[in-house]
Design an enzyme around this catalytic site. Sequence first.
Site, PDB file in Angstrom:
ATOM      1  N   TYR A   1      11.508  -9.508 -17.593  1.00  0.00           N
ATOM      2  CA  TYR A   1      11.863  -8.306 -18.363  1.00  0.00           C
ATOM      3  C   TYR A   1      10.847  -7.189 -18.136  1.00  0.00           C
ATOM      4  CZ  TYR A   1      12.631  -5.057 -22.144  1.00  0.00           C
ATOM      5  OH  TYR A   1      12.836  -3.896 -22.850  1.00  0.00           O
TER       6      TYR A   1
ATOM      7  N   SER B   1      10.971   0.980 -21.051  1.00  0.00           N
ATOM      8  CA  SER B   1      10.232   0.372 -22.159  1.00  0.00           C
ATOM      9  C   SER B   1       8.752   0.625 -21.946  1.00  0.00           C
ATOM     10  CB  SER B   1      10.490  -1.140 -22.195  1.00  0.00           C
ATOM     11  OG  SER B   1       9.604  -1.787 -23.085  1.00  0.00           O
TER      12      SER B   1
END
Length: 265
Positions: free
Chosen positions: A154, A141
């Site tokens: 995360y 990401s």
Amino acid sequence: MEKKTALITGSYGGLGTCFVNIHAGNGGALILVGRSQEKLNEQADTVKKQYSVEVHTIAADLSVPEAAQKIYDICRENHWTVDYLINNAGFGGQGDFARERTMEQDMSMIAVNIDTPTRLCKLFLPDFIKRGQGRVLNVSSTAAVMPGPLQAVYYATKAYVTSWSNALWRELQGTGVTVTALMPGVMKTGFANAGGLSDTKMFANAVDPMAVAQDGYHGMLKGALNVTSGLLDWQKPVVALAPMFPKKALLNFIYKQQIAGSAKK
């Protein structure tokens, strides 16, 4: 051209479905991996009818340490040769680390986002190297380039995925095997709803995951180091300049982007 087999984790999620359709559209065989056998069966039936390709399924809970070995053993027992390993499965979740997020939520996230992909590569890469060919795509990401208050774990898991993938890319030079990290921006998938992020500024203008999957898939085939795709206009300078931003200002900016209800403000 020889048809390749792709093993895709999280195959019936938003981005996973895109990878499945892209690979099947190229005539490739598939090994679909997810938690629900029912959903895997439905997806396999749809893909077979639409693309007339060979499709296998493996139901596995990727949050448990045994999952990777189970997946690898099933492939070996059935003589399924994996050419492309796409570690797509992953999830996030919003909330204050100490006061809102549970131990189980964050440990499961670390297991799915870090532990199982690492184990899968540990198991499959020696086979790839022995054959002198193979491609790995690890879905990371753009969150990997900065800390993420209110998604602390995360963001940290994706920093691991990118760093680890890049190191493997270098270690594998000359073997015929490559590892690529895909670093998407904000996409229209089930990720936002599952993570409680759909009502935040960050997800107010999410992009179509198919374009991101196309970029990642083709980058994997080329053996690219990193593929960044699907960035919103405001994200591009943030991602590019994140390492140079004053850290406290960057943390404040990201924090405000992730407060629930902020999309309406």
